[in-house]
Each structure stands twice: as structure tokens, then as C-alpha cells.
Write a protein that holds these residues in place. Structure first.
Motif, PDB file in Angstrom:
ATOM      1  N   VAL A 257     154.917  77.854  77.067  1.00 54.24           N
ATOM      2  CA  VAL A 257     153.135  77.256  78.682  1.00 54.24           C
ATOM      3  C   VAL A 257     152.364  78.093  78.161  1.00 54.24           C
ATOM      4  CG1 VAL A 257     152.845  77.908  80.904  1.00 54.24           C
ATOM      5  CG2 VAL A 257     155.333  77.207  80.158  1.00 54.24           C
ATOM      6  N   GLU A 258     151.217  77.637  77.867  1.00 53.79           N
ATOM      7  CA  GLU A 258     149.481  78.234  77.762  1.00 53.79           C
ATOM      8  C   GLU A 258     149.101  78.842  79.256  1.00 53.79           C
ATOM      9  OE1 GLU A 258     147.265  75.214  75.970  1.00 53.79           O
ATOM     10  OE2 GLU A 258     148.683  74.722  75.285  1.00 53.79           O
ATOM     11  N   PRO A 259     148.752  80.150  78.355  1.00 57.10           N
ATOM     12  CA  PRO A 259     148.299  81.219  79.645  1.00 57.10           C
ATOM     13  C   PRO A 259     146.739  80.325  80.723  1.00 57.10           C
ATOM     14  CG  PRO A 259     148.272  82.194  77.754  1.00 57.10           C
ATOM     15  CD  PRO A 259     148.975  80.635  77.104  1.00 57.10           C
ATOM     16  N   GLY A 260     146.940  80.892  81.854  1.00 54.77           N
ATOM     17  CA  GLY A 260     145.660  79.961  82.399  1.00 54.77           C
ATOM     18  C   GLY A 260     145.617  78.791  82.249  1.00 54.77           C
ATOM     19  N   ARG A 261     146.577  77.741  82.648  1.00 51.30           N
ATOM     20  CA  ARG A 261     146.351  76.511  82.324  1.00 51.30           C
ATOM     21  C   ARG A 261     145.698  76.596  83.874  1.00 51.30           C
ATOM     22  NH1 ARG A 261     147.336  72.304  78.817  1.00 51.30           N
ATOM     23  NH2 ARG A 261     147.140  71.033  80.232  1.00 51.30           N
ATOM     24  N   LEU A 336     130.850  76.410  78.738  1.00 55.10           N
ATOM     25  CA  LEU A 336     131.872  77.130  79.127  1.00 55.10           C
ATOM     26  C   LEU A 336     130.914  77.720  78.342  1.00 55.10           C
ATOM     27  CD1 LEU A 336     132.743  75.577  74.910  1.00 55.10           C
ATOM     28  CD2 LEU A 336     133.666  75.351  76.690  1.00 55.10           C
ATOM     29  N   ASP A 337     130.054  78.698  78.379  1.00 53.52           N
ATOM     30  CA  ASP A 337     129.372  79.608  79.044  1.00 53.52           C
ATOM     31  C   ASP A 337     129.044  79.806  80.520  1.00 53.52           C
ATOM     32  OD1 ASP A 337     128.340  80.424  76.493  1.00 53.52           O
ATOM     33  OD2 ASP A 337     126.484  78.966  76.367  1.00 53.52           O
ATOM     34  N   GLY A 347     138.853  85.383  87.894  1.00 58.74           N
ATOM     35  CA  GLY A 347     139.782  85.616  87.655  1.00 58.74           C
ATOM     36  C   GLY A 347     139.638  84.655  87.443  1.00 58.74           C
ATOM     37  N   PRO A 348     141.183  83.678  87.073  1.00 56.63           N
ATOM     38  CA  PRO A 348     141.182  82.294  86.540  1.00 56.63           C
ATOM     39  C   PRO A 348     141.060  81.443  87.771  1.00 56.63           C
ATOM     40  CG  PRO A 348     143.459  83.901  86.268  1.00 56.63           C
ATOM     41  CD  PRO A 348     142.087  84.392  86.539  1.00 56.63           C
ATOM     42  N   VAL A 349     140.110  80.100  86.478  1.00 52.80           N
ATOM     43  CA  VAL A 349     140.066  79.508  87.659  1.00 52.80           C
ATOM     44  C   VAL A 349     139.998  77.445  86.707  1.00 52.80           C
ATOM     45  CG1 VAL A 349     137.375  79.908  88.869  1.00 52.80           C
ATOM     46  CG2 VAL A 349     137.646  78.606  86.582  1.00 52.80           C
ATOM     47  N   SER A 350     140.446  76.833  87.982  1.00 53.77           N
ATOM     48  CA  SER A 350     141.044  75.740  87.347  1.00 53.77           C
ATOM     49  C   SER A 350     139.631  74.737  87.358  1.00 53.77           C
ATOM     50  CB  SER A 350     141.970  74.933  88.982  1.00 53.77           C
ATOM     51  OG  SER A 350     142.204  73.490  88.348  1.00 53.77           O
ATOM     52  N   ALA A 368     140.937  77.510  75.310  1.00 59.40           N
ATOM     53  CA  ALA A 368     140.849  79.115  75.883  1.00 59.40           C
ATOM     54  C   ALA A 368     140.749  80.137  76.761  1.00 59.40           C
ATOM     55  CB  ALA A 368     140.142  79.585  74.177  1.00 59.40           C
ATOM     56  N   LEU A 369     139.712  78.596  77.389  1.00 59.96           N
ATOM     57  CA  LEU A 369     138.658  80.123  79.235  1.00 59.96           C
ATOM     58  C   LEU A 369     139.796  78.835  79.898  1.00 59.96           C
ATOM     59  CD1 LEU A 369     135.367  79.263  78.335  1.00 59.96           C
ATOM     60  CD2 LEU A 369     136.611  81.348  78.250  1.00 59.96           C
ATOM     61  N   GLY A 370     141.294  77.996  79.592  1.00 59.82           N
ATOM     62  CA  GLY A 370     141.634  78.137  81.004  1.00 59.82           C
ATOM     63  C   GLY A 370     141.608  76.890  81.907  1.00 59.82           C
ATOM     64  N   GLY A 371     141.117  75.665  81.146  1.00 62.72           N
ATOM     65  CA  GLY A 371     140.539  74.883  81.184  1.00 62.72           C
ATOM     66  C   GLY A 371     140.842  73.454  80.592  1.00 62.72           C
TER      67      GLY A 371
END
Length: 399
Positions: A257-261, A336-337, A347-350, A368-371
Motif C-alpha cells: 500500500v503506497e502512503p498518501g494515496r 506539481l508545485d 496535509g494529505p489531499v486527494s 510521490a505527492l500522493g496524487g
């Protein structure tokens, strides 16, 4: 003899320099053409995305049967344009040497199941039997390009098969797996078997542009060569065709499971409660997106830049449920920026990065940025899936 030898050496040197100059000029021309095709295709994808979103925002209830048929034809025409532009981008990237590959262990079973679901309607529409044999094979390849190769081969098989069946199967050959796409179609005469891999070449001269521009097999050949997968063809006129791809066996990958997904919204969540932050600098595409999302009952805050998105969040305390961020926002922040800055603040955003860039590198940066990445022209099914979760019945965005 000495003077003749010197003269010969001078002429050889001169010819060598001329050939080097000609080769350099050809390489510059090819690179220039590839850049032009990529840039032109990207620019065309913007209005194409807007057109698709506007059409998708039309409600079925307000349309007559005649208007619905016209709308369906318009959507099909846009899908044809989308396919042609996608093929041009693929050819451009493969020819320019900018195609980024990420070889890894790829289980063929899930890929086969997705392809079966994708092509079953097209096969059924022609009265063909599409057979995709289950497999436990795991091969070493780039998942995205391997899927693209198989998509083109299956699409080509269905297009040139009038009756009978199309078979997709994998079988062991020593330490390799051979993936075959076999059809019962018209076959390919021996004198045409090299010609079909060239750009803009089709055996059926009567085929319309909506059925493709003869780029599918050219993409297959180049992508297979890039991945180091030997490609072969067995066929004869009137006897069907079998395209084969040899792939190295790989160990089964470890599932993690990838963190931040991003976690999709629960199926029973109400659209009216969903708040979306849209960061899009193209006014027409932004308007089309807002119109579609509001038709779906979503609350939208739209801004044209990453800087304005951060200012809005800071001024209002907005915490969006979903973020749709264009990758190329012009001067200033990239998409990405913007995502990185929003994540640092909230924090983590979808989030989805919306782009015409199909490179694996961009997908990796987004992950890598959770997106994740949503490619233009924007597929409304994938957009719906991202917003509302598995209950919407659409396809997931490309991770």
C-alpha cells in the motif's frame, strides 16, 4: 601512388564530413518535427477536452431522441480525434527518444482482464467472439507501454475481422512468455507484411479516418523494439493473422500500500457535499469543467494559478475534498508545485494532476505527492470515478 593516396584520403574525409552534416541535419529535422507534433497535439487537446466536457454536461432528460443520436455521433467523432492525437503523441515520443520506460514485474492477468472489459463491447457490436484466456504469467516489461501494444493489436484484430473470433492468450516458451493476438480475419498477404508497420499505411483503402490513421502497428513495432520484446507475425491472405510478442519471465511483485494515496469518496456520499478546488489557467476549459461539475451537483472553487489557489485557501480556510490541478499553469507554479504547496499547508489531499503529458516520470512525481494523473482529453468516466468512488461505475484515473 603517394599523391593518389593522399587525394583519396582527402576525398574520403570530405565525404565523411558531408555525411555527418547530413545526418546531423536529419536528426535536427526529426527532433524539430517531434517537438512540433507534441506541441501541436497538446494545444489541440485543450479545446478537445473542453468540447467533451460541455457535451458531457448535457442532461439526458432535456434531449429528444434525435438530439441524443446527434450528441452520440458528436461524442464518437471527438473520441476518434482523441485517438488520432494520442497515436501522434505516441509516435512523436517514440521517434524522438523521449519515451520514458519503467520496466518492472507486470502480472498479465489483471492486464488481460482490463483489455477484455475494454474491447468486449466493440467485438460484440461486430458479432465477434472475443476470447481472452486467464493467465498467471508475470513478465518483465513497462506496464503502460505493454498495455498500449496489446490495445493496438486487439483493436486492429477486431477492425479487420468480419466474422469469427479474436483470441488473446499467453503461453510458455522456455524461459519466456509468448503473448499472442490471433484473429480469423482477412489475413495479410506476404508482400504487405512489412508495409503494415509503416506510418499511415492501411491495407483496407476504403477504411475511414474515424477507424484510425494507420499508426497502430507503427506504434506497436517501435514500442516493442524500445522494450526489447521480439515481435513476429504469422499470416496469409484469407487465413487470419497472429501477432506474437515474446516477454521475459519475472518474479511476482510484492503488493504494498503506497502512503498518501487518495482514498475515493464513499459510495453513498452526496455530491452536494463535495467541494472541489479547480486550478486551471485555460478559461474555456475551466468554464467547461465548472459547468460539468455543477451539473453533477458539486461545489467548485476555480482559480487560474497555483498562487491564487494558495491565497484562496489562506484567506477562506477552504479545505477541499478534491483538487483538480492542471500541470502546465503558465508562468509561476507548475501543477506539481501547487500540489506540493497545498499538501504542505493542508496535509494529505486527494488530487489529480490534469495534463496532456503521458510520461511515466510525471506519473511518478504525482504519486510521490500522493496524487494521480488524469490525461487530456479529460475522460468523464475517470473524472466521475475520482470524485465519487467505485459506485460511479467509471474507470479509475491513471495512477
Amino acid at each position: 601512388m603517394s599523391r593518389a593516396n593522399e587525394t583519396l584520403e582527402a576525398r574520403v574525409t570530405e565525404r565523411t564530413c558531408e555525411l555527418e552534416d547530413a545526418l546531423a541535419s536529419a536528426e535536427r529535422a526529426n527532433a524539430s518535427r517531434a517537438r512540433f507534433v507534441a506541441a501541436a497535439s497538446h494545444d489541440l487537446l485543450q479545446p478537445l477536452s473542453a468540447a467533451k466536457l460541455y457535451l458531457a454536461s448535457l442532461g439526458d432528460d432535456a434531449l429528444t431522441a434525435s438530439a441524443r443520436r446527434t450528441l452520440d455521433k458528436a461524442q464518437n467523432a471527438l473520441l476518434s480525434v482523441e485517438g488520432i492525437l494520442g497515436a501522434l503523441l505516441d509516435i512523436s515520443r517514440l521517434e524522438s527518444g523521449r519515451a520514458a520506460i519503467d520496466p518492472a514485474a507486470v502480472p498479465l492477468g489483471p492486464v488481460f482482464r482490463q483489455l477484455a472489459d475494454e474491447f468486449a463491447p466493440a467485438a460484440a457490436l461486430k458479432g465477434l467472439r472475443l476470447r481472452v484466456r486467464p493467465t498467471e504469467a508475470v513478465v518483465f516489461s513497462d506496464r503502460a507501454y505493454l498495455r498500449r501494444i496489446l490495445q493496438n493489436l486487439i483493436s486492429n484484430a477486431i477492425r479487420y475481422t468480419a466474422r469469427g473470433s479474436v483470441l488473446v492468450a499467453a503461453r510458455r516458451r522456455g524461459g519466456l512468455w509468448r503473448v499472442e493476438v490471433r484473429d480469423s480475419g482477412q489475413g495479410i498477404a506476404e508482400e504487405h507484411q512489412e508495409l503494415i508497420f509503416r506510418e499511415f499505411q492501411r491495407i483496407d483503402a476504403h477504411a475511414s479516418a474515424s477507424e484510425g490513421m494507420g499508426l497502430g502497428l507503427a506504434i506497436v513495432e517501435r514500442a516493442a523494439a524500445l522494450l526489447g520484446h521480439p515481435l513476429s507475425l504469422r499470416s496469409a491472405s484469407g487465413c487470419g493473422a497472429t501477432f506474437s510478442l515474446d516477454l521475459a519471465q519475472a518474479a511476482r511483485p510484492v503488493t504494498r500500500v503506497e502512503p498518501g494515496r487518495a482514498v475515493p469518496l464513499a459510495r453513498d456520499a452526496e455530491a452536494s457535499e463535495l467541494v472541489v478546488l479547480l486550478v486551471e489557467n485555460d478559461p474555456e476549459l475551466s468554464r467547461a469543467m465548472v459547468q460539468l461539475l455543477e451539473t453533477w451537483g458539486v461545489s467548485v472553487f476555480d482559480v487560474p494559478s497555483g498562487e491564487e489557489a494558495l491565497a484562496l485557501v489562506a484567506a477562506t480556510g477552504l479545505v477541499p475534498d478534491r483538487c483538480l490541478i492542471d500541470y502546465q499553469l503558465g508562468a509561476g507554479m507548475s501543477g506539481l508545485d501547487c500540489l506540493a504547496a497545498l499538501r504542505a499547508r493542508l496535509g494529505p489531499v486527494s488530487a489529480l494532476i490534469v495534463t496532456a503529458d503521458r510520461s511515466e516520470a510525471l506519473g511518478a512525481e504525482a504519486r510521490a505527492l500522493g496524487g494521480a494523473v488524469l490525461q487530456k482529453p479529460i475522460p468523464t468516466e475517470a473524472l466521475s470515478e475520482f470524485l465519487f468512488g467505485a459506485g460511479s461505475g467509471g474507470a479509475a484515473a491513471t495512477p
